[in-house]
Design a protein around this motif. Structure first.
Motif, short mmCIF file in Angstrom:
data_model
loop_
_atom_site.label_atom_id
_atom_site.label_comp_id
_atom_site.label_asym_id
_atom_site.label_seq_id
_atom_site.Cartn_x
_atom_site.Cartn_y
_atom_site.Cartn_z
N LYS A 33 0.85 -1.19 0.00
CA LYS A 33 0.00 0.00 0.00
C LYS A 33 0.88 1.25 0.00
CE LYS A 33 -3.99 -1.95 2.31
NZ LYS A 33 -4.99 -1.76 3.33
N ILE A 34 0.29 2.32 -0.43
CA ILE A 34 0.99 3.61 -0.42
C ILE A 34 0.81 4.26 0.95
CG2 ILE A 34 1.05 5.92 -1.43
CD1 ILE A 34 -0.14 4.66 -4.01
N SER A 94 8.71 10.07 0.05
CA SER A 94 8.56 8.62 0.14
C SER A 94 9.31 8.05 1.34
CB SER A 94 9.09 7.96 -1.13
OG SER A 94 8.39 8.39 -2.26
N TYR A 149 8.25 2.66 -5.49
CA TYR A 149 6.85 3.11 -5.38
C TYR A 149 6.35 3.63 -6.73
CZ TYR A 149 6.41 2.91 -0.27
OH TYR A 149 6.30 2.50 1.03
N PHE A 178 3.15 1.53 -8.33
CA PHE A 178 1.83 2.13 -8.24
C PHE A 178 1.63 3.20 -9.31
CE2 PHE A 178 2.84 0.81 -3.88
CZ PHE A 178 1.74 0.01 -3.59
N TYR A 236 0.67 6.56 -7.70
CA TYR A 236 1.56 7.13 -6.69
C TYR A 236 1.66 8.63 -6.91
CZ TYR A 236 5.25 7.30 -3.24
OH TYR A 236 5.98 7.57 -2.10
#
Length: 105
Positions: free
Chosen positions: A30-31, A41, A86, A90, A93
């Motif tokens: 998950k973010i 990040s 990331y 994603f 993102y």
């Protein structure tokens, strides 16, 4: 020093966010959202780097400064690697989120 305390708060809060990304039994990635993760990040890495910078300022020694510098180099590399991961993992993102330094890097 106050800088150390700011780093500690960022680090502890960021670790809390990371630990609670998944509910029990959930799998997958998950973010992270919230706190300094809204800007970078590697919020946990930024917190730790800030802690050691505060320690180095309070310590007034070559040894504490060297440790802070070493920590900054290692954790900066990790933050960049996490950021790239990331972005690759994603599609949604946040594109404005930086790797380590809010609004800059």
């Amino acid at each position: 020093s106050g800088l150390w305390l700011v780093g500690l708060v960022v680090n502890v809060h960021s670790d809390h966010i990371l630990r609670n990304l998944r509910k029990p039994g959930e799998t997958g990635y998950k973010i992270p959202i919230g706190g300094v993760f809204e800007y970078v990040s590697g919020a946990n890495f930024l917190g730790e780097i800030t802690e050691w910078a505060g320690f180095a300022l309070a310590g007034h020694s070559v040894h504490s400064a060297a440790f802070a510098l070493f920590t900054m180099v290692v954790l900066s590399c990790r933050a960049v690697a996490h950021h790239k991961w990331y972005l690759a993992k994603f599609d949604d993102y946040p594109k404005s989120r930086k790797a380590l330094i809010p609004f800059v890097f």
